[in-house]
Design a protein around this motif. Structure first.
Motif, PDB file in Angstrom:
ATOM      1  N   ARG A  81    -107.782  80.488  33.917  1.00 30.55           N
ATOM      2  CA  ARG A  81    -106.699  79.628  34.377  1.00 30.55           C
ATOM      3  C   ARG A  81    -105.790  79.283  33.182  1.00 30.55           C
ATOM      4  NH1 ARG A  81    -108.502  74.715  35.793  1.00 30.55           N
ATOM      5  NH2 ARG A  81    -106.903  74.268  37.342  1.00 30.55           N
ATOM      6  N   GLY A  82    -104.509  79.602  33.301  1.00 30.47           N
ATOM      7  CA  GLY A  82    -103.594  79.372  32.199  1.00 30.47           C
ATOM      8  C   GLY A  82    -103.318  80.605  31.364  1.00 30.47           C
ATOM      9  N   ALA A  83    -104.012  81.702  31.649  1.00 29.35           N
ATOM     10  CA  ALA A  83    -103.753  82.947  30.918  1.00 29.35           C
ATOM     11  C   ALA A  83    -102.463  83.580  31.418  1.00 29.35           C
ATOM     12  CB  ALA A  83    -104.914  83.916  31.105  1.00 29.35           C
ATOM     13  N   ASP A  84    -101.797  84.349  30.545  1.00 23.21           N
ATOM     14  CA  ASP A  84    -100.590  85.058  30.957  1.00 23.21           C
ATOM     15  C   ASP A  84    -100.873  86.532  31.220  1.00 23.21           C
ATOM     16  OD1 ASP A  84    -101.073  85.822  28.386  1.00 23.21           O
ATOM     17  OD2 ASP A  84     -99.030  85.485  27.644  1.00 23.21           O
ATOM     18  N   GLN A  85    -102.147  86.902  31.279  1.00 28.65           N
ATOM     19  CA  GLN A  85    -102.535  88.267  31.603  1.00 28.65           C
ATOM     20  C   GLN A  85    -103.576  88.260  32.708  1.00 28.65           C
ATOM     21  OE1 GLN A  85    -102.952  89.115  27.078  1.00 28.65           O
ATOM     22  NE2 GLN A  85    -102.799  91.138  28.034  1.00 28.65           N
ATOM     23  N   SER A  86    -103.474  89.251  33.585  1.00 31.73           N
ATOM     24  CA  SER A  86    -104.390  89.379  34.716  1.00 31.73           C
ATOM     25  C   SER A  86    -104.939  90.801  34.749  1.00 31.73           C
ATOM     26  CB  SER A  86    -103.679  89.070  36.036  1.00 31.73           C
ATOM     27  OG  SER A  86    -103.167  87.752  36.048  1.00 31.73           O
ATOM     28  N   ASP A 273    -103.230  77.878  41.161  1.00 33.30           N
ATOM     29  CA  ASP A 273    -103.584  76.779  40.268  1.00 33.30           C
ATOM     30  C   ASP A 273    -102.337  76.302  39.544  1.00 33.30           C
ATOM     31  OD1 ASP A 273    -106.744  76.474  39.946  1.00 33.30           O
ATOM     32  OD2 ASP A 273    -106.289  78.605  40.224  1.00 33.30           O
ATOM     33  N   ARG A 274    -102.139  74.978  39.505  1.00 38.02           N
ATOM     34  CA  ARG A 274    -101.033  74.385  38.752  1.00 38.02           C
ATOM     35  C   ARG A 274    -101.632  73.518  37.657  1.00 38.02           C
ATOM     36  NH1 ARG A 274     -95.936  76.115  38.051  1.00 38.02           N
ATOM     37  NH2 ARG A 274     -94.928  74.540  36.757  1.00 38.02           N
ATOM     38  N   LEU A 275    -101.243  73.754  36.407  1.00 37.72           N
ATOM     39  CA  LEU A 275    -101.909  73.143  35.268  1.00 37.72           C
ATOM     40  C   LEU A 275    -101.047  72.128  34.523  1.00 37.72           C
ATOM     41  CD1 LEU A 275    -103.590  76.390  33.915  1.00 37.72           C
ATOM     42  CD2 LEU A 275    -104.561  74.687  35.449  1.00 37.72           C
ATOM     43  N   ASP A 276     -99.912  71.720  35.104  1.00 35.15           N
ATOM     44  CA  ASP A 276     -99.101  70.681  34.466  1.00 35.15           C
ATOM     45  C   ASP A 276     -99.923  69.404  34.301  1.00 35.15           C
ATOM     46  OD1 ASP A 276     -97.047  72.235  36.495  1.00 35.15           O
ATOM     47  OD2 ASP A 276     -96.163  71.809  34.534  1.00 35.15           O
ATOM     48  N   GLY A 277     -99.878  68.819  33.123  1.00 31.41           N
ATOM     49  CA  GLY A 277    -100.580  67.568  32.888  1.00 31.41           C
ATOM     50  C   GLY A 277    -102.048  67.694  32.588  1.00 31.41           C
ATOM     51  N   ALA A 278    -102.581  68.917  32.549  1.00 33.36           N
ATOM     52  CA  ALA A 278    -103.990  69.094  32.202  1.00 33.36           C
ATOM     53  C   ALA A 278    -104.239  68.646  30.767  1.00 33.36           C
ATOM     54  CB  ALA A 278    -104.397  70.555  32.373  1.00 33.36           C
ATOM     55  N   VAL A 279    -105.436  68.134  30.501  1.00 29.93           N
ATOM     56  CA  VAL A 279    -105.732  67.606  29.171  1.00 29.93           C
ATOM     57  C   VAL A 279    -105.736  68.695  28.101  1.00 29.93           C
ATOM     58  CG1 VAL A 279    -107.025  65.632  30.048  1.00 29.93           C
ATOM     59  CG2 VAL A 279    -108.224  67.789  29.618  1.00 29.93           C
ATOM     60  N   PHE A 280    -105.794  69.964  28.502  1.00 29.63           N
ATOM     61  CA  PHE A 280    -105.796  71.070  27.542  1.00 29.63           C
ATOM     62  C   PHE A 280    -104.472  71.817  27.532  1.00 29.63           C
ATOM     63  CE2 PHE A 280    -108.001  72.223  31.503  1.00 29.63           C
ATOM     64  CZ  PHE A 280    -107.105  73.147  32.022  1.00 29.63           C
ATOM     65  N   ASP A 281    -103.395  71.225  28.092  1.00 29.14           N
ATOM     66  CA  ASP A 281    -102.147  71.980  28.181  1.00 29.14           C
ATOM     67  C   ASP A 281    -101.473  72.208  26.831  1.00 29.14           C
ATOM     68  OD1 ASP A 281    -101.141  69.487  27.632  1.00 29.14           O
ATOM     69  OD2 ASP A 281     -99.899  69.328  29.423  1.00 29.14           O
ATOM     70  N   ASP A 282    -101.976  71.572  25.760  1.00 26.72           N
ATOM     71  CA  ASP A 282    -101.446  71.841  24.425  1.00 26.72           C
ATOM     72  C   ASP A 282    -102.311  72.825  23.646  1.00 26.72           C
ATOM     73  OD1 ASP A 282    -103.530  70.022  24.366  1.00 26.72           O
ATOM     74  OD2 ASP A 282    -102.686  68.829  22.726  1.00 26.72           O
ATOM     75  N   SER A 283    -103.293  73.447  24.315  1.00 28.13           N
ATOM     76  CA  SER A 283    -104.126  74.450  23.657  1.00 28.13           C
ATOM     77  C   SER A 283    -103.313  75.710  23.395  1.00 28.13           C
ATOM     78  CB  SER A 283    -105.332  74.803  24.543  1.00 28.13           C
ATOM     79  OG  SER A 283    -105.987  75.975  24.064  1.00 28.13           O
ATOM     80  N   PRO A 284    -103.515  76.374  22.251  1.00 29.18           N
ATOM     81  CA  PRO A 284    -102.794  77.625  21.989  1.00 29.18           C
ATOM     82  C   PRO A 284    -103.205  78.747  22.947  1.00 29.18           C
ATOM     83  CG  PRO A 284    -104.457  77.235  20.309  1.00 29.18           C
ATOM     84  CD  PRO A 284    -104.376  75.980  21.110  1.00 29.18           C
ATOM     85  N   LEU A 285    -104.306  78.560  23.678  1.00 31.34           N
ATOM     86  CA  LEU A 285    -104.744  79.556  24.649  1.00 31.34           C
ATOM     87  C   LEU A 285    -104.084  79.359  26.006  1.00 31.34           C
ATOM     88  CD1 LEU A 285    -108.546  79.682  23.769  1.00 31.34           C
ATOM     89  CD2 LEU A 285    -106.700  81.162  22.943  1.00 31.34           C
ATOM     90  N   MET A 286    -103.365  78.247  26.179  1.00 30.67           N
ATOM     91  CA  MET A 286    -102.617  78.000  27.406  1.00 30.67           C
ATOM     92  C   MET A 286    -101.275  78.714  27.305  1.00 30.67           C
ATOM     93  SD  MET A 286    -103.323  76.256  30.180  1.00 30.67           S
ATOM     94  CE  MET A 286    -101.700  75.620  30.544  1.00 30.67           C
ATOM     95  N   ARG A 287    -101.103  79.780  28.089  1.00 34.42           N
ATOM     96  CA  ARG A 287     -99.877  80.569  28.033  1.00 34.42           C
ATOM     97  C   ARG A 287     -98.999  80.364  29.275  1.00 34.42           C
ATOM     98  NH1 ARG A 287     -99.816  84.795  24.306  1.00 34.42           N
ATOM     99  NH2 ARG A 287    -101.041  84.165  22.476  1.00 34.42           N
ATOM    100  N   ARG A 288     -99.602  79.891  30.384  1.00 31.82           N
ATOM    101  CA  ARG A 288     -98.843  79.659  31.601  1.00 31.82           C
ATOM    102  C   ARG A 288     -99.325  78.379  32.261  1.00 31.82           C
ATOM    103  NH1 ARG A 288     -97.943  84.616  35.588  1.00 31.82           N
ATOM    104  NH2 ARG A 288     -96.648  82.953  36.452  1.00 31.82           N
ATOM    105  N   LYS A 289     -98.416  77.671  32.914  1.00 31.43           N
ATOM    106  CA  LYS A 289     -98.773  76.434  33.607  1.00 31.43           C
ATOM    107  C   LYS A 289     -99.209  76.684  35.041  1.00 31.43           C
ATOM    108  CE  LYS A 289     -98.021  73.648  30.191  1.00 31.43           C
ATOM    109  NZ  LYS A 289     -97.005  72.598  30.223  1.00 31.43           N
TER     110      LYS A 289
END
Length: 313
Positions: A81-86, A273-289
């Motif tokens: 969840r949050g990856a930019d590759q599938s 999945d929508r990840l806006d506001g997640a506690v890990f949204d500033d992780s460098p592994l978060m590529r998409r919301k």
């Protein structure tokens, strides 16, 4: 409801050669199919069945104690969840139904029923998520692989409303699960809590089951660190070290449908999945919301029990 989403890191072992890792990958990917397609792998036929489903069943609603089958599923899943590759998968899809008194595998998933009343059910539920190889993901390149996870824990289902003929029902579901890796020596991967509203509708369009759910996803620090944490050894100029926190992990919505045609089961799902506001949204592994998963599968029922039990589906 069907599903579930969705949804790891690999410690390399000197004795696990490529062949051994390949076998392990196939095993955990099949476990992920059970999570993505519980309507097939862990589901009974629909309440309002397709042609010939109820042939041989008495008026009392007697159905086989168990049914077994096999098919195939095509899935398109984000690496996490949050990856930019599938990646896409074509995998075996088992069909398993068991209508026991307390142990069940049916439209509501695999579970051990501990309390069953007209408006409330308490059971032990299962879920799984898919693995991902870090060498195939730019954000995680050089890090340990994500292993498939299995989840197990208590689940409270509260019925909020239903139609007089039980053609539809609305539930509040409160699953709390502990996650662990699927490998030779399983490791804890934290805890998840995903309260959601679940709507099931039977007999749509002449016999299709439709299921929809939506709700927030929460995880503890250990669970979020498993996916989004970056240790000092894995830090680079483009991927700084990051320590994940526990808490809100985004919002999830899922829709699925399935139907029996005689001894053939067909199903499909899509999850957002929508990840806006997640506690890990500033992780460098978060590529998409946002994250989108989808799949379609078909299974053929090959064997059924001669023993019959009273069942709605």
């Amino acid at each position: 409801m069907f599903l579930g989403r969705p949804r790891l890191q690999q410690r390399r072992r000197p004795h696990a050669g490529p062949a051994g890792r390949g076998r392990l990958m196939r095993i955990v990917l099949r476990a992920a199919v059970l999570a993505a397609f519980p309507a097939a792998a862990l589901a009974a036929g629909p309440s309002e069945a397709g042609p010939a489903v109820d042939e041989g069943l008495g008026a009392s609603g007697q159905r086989p104690l168990w049914e077994l089958g096999l098919g195939a599923a095509a899935l398109r899943l984000p690496d996490y969840r949050g990856a930019d590759q599938s990646h896409s998968y074509l995998l075996p899809l088992p069909y398993i139904v068991y209508r026991g008194t307390w142990l069940k595998a049916d439209r509501d998933g695999a579970r051990a029923v501990l309390l069953d009343s007209p408006r409330a059910k308490f059971d032990l539920s299962l879920a799984a998520s898919a693995p991902a190889r870090s060498k195939d993901n730019d954000a995680r390149r050089g890090m340990r692989d994500l292993k498939a996870l299995a989840e197990i824990g208590p689940n409270l289902n509260l019925e909020l409303a239903r139609s007089a003929q039980q053609r539809w029902k609305l539930d509040l579901r409160l699953p709390l699960r502990a996650a662990f890796t699927l490998e030779r020596s399983p490791r804890s991967a934290g805890t998840t809590f995903s309260p959601h509203l679940n709507l099931d509708v039977a007999g749509v369009g002449g016999g299709w089951n439709v299921g929809m759910l939506t709700g927030p996803v929460f995880g503890d620090r250990k669970h979020h660190a498993y996916f989004y944490g970056v240790g000092a050894a894995d830090a680079t100029a483009d991927r700084p070290a990051y320590q994940a926190r526990g808490g809100y992990g985004g919002w999830q919505a899922l829709a699925s449908t399935s139907r029996r045609f005689g001894n053939t089961w067909v199903g499909a799902f899509v999850r957002y999945d929508r990840l806006d506001g997640a506690v890990f949204d500033d992780s460098p592994l978060m590529r998409r919301k946002s994250a989108l998963s989808a799949g379609i599968g078909v299974s053929w029922i090959l064997a059924t029990s001669s023993e019959r039990v009273a069942a709605k589906d």
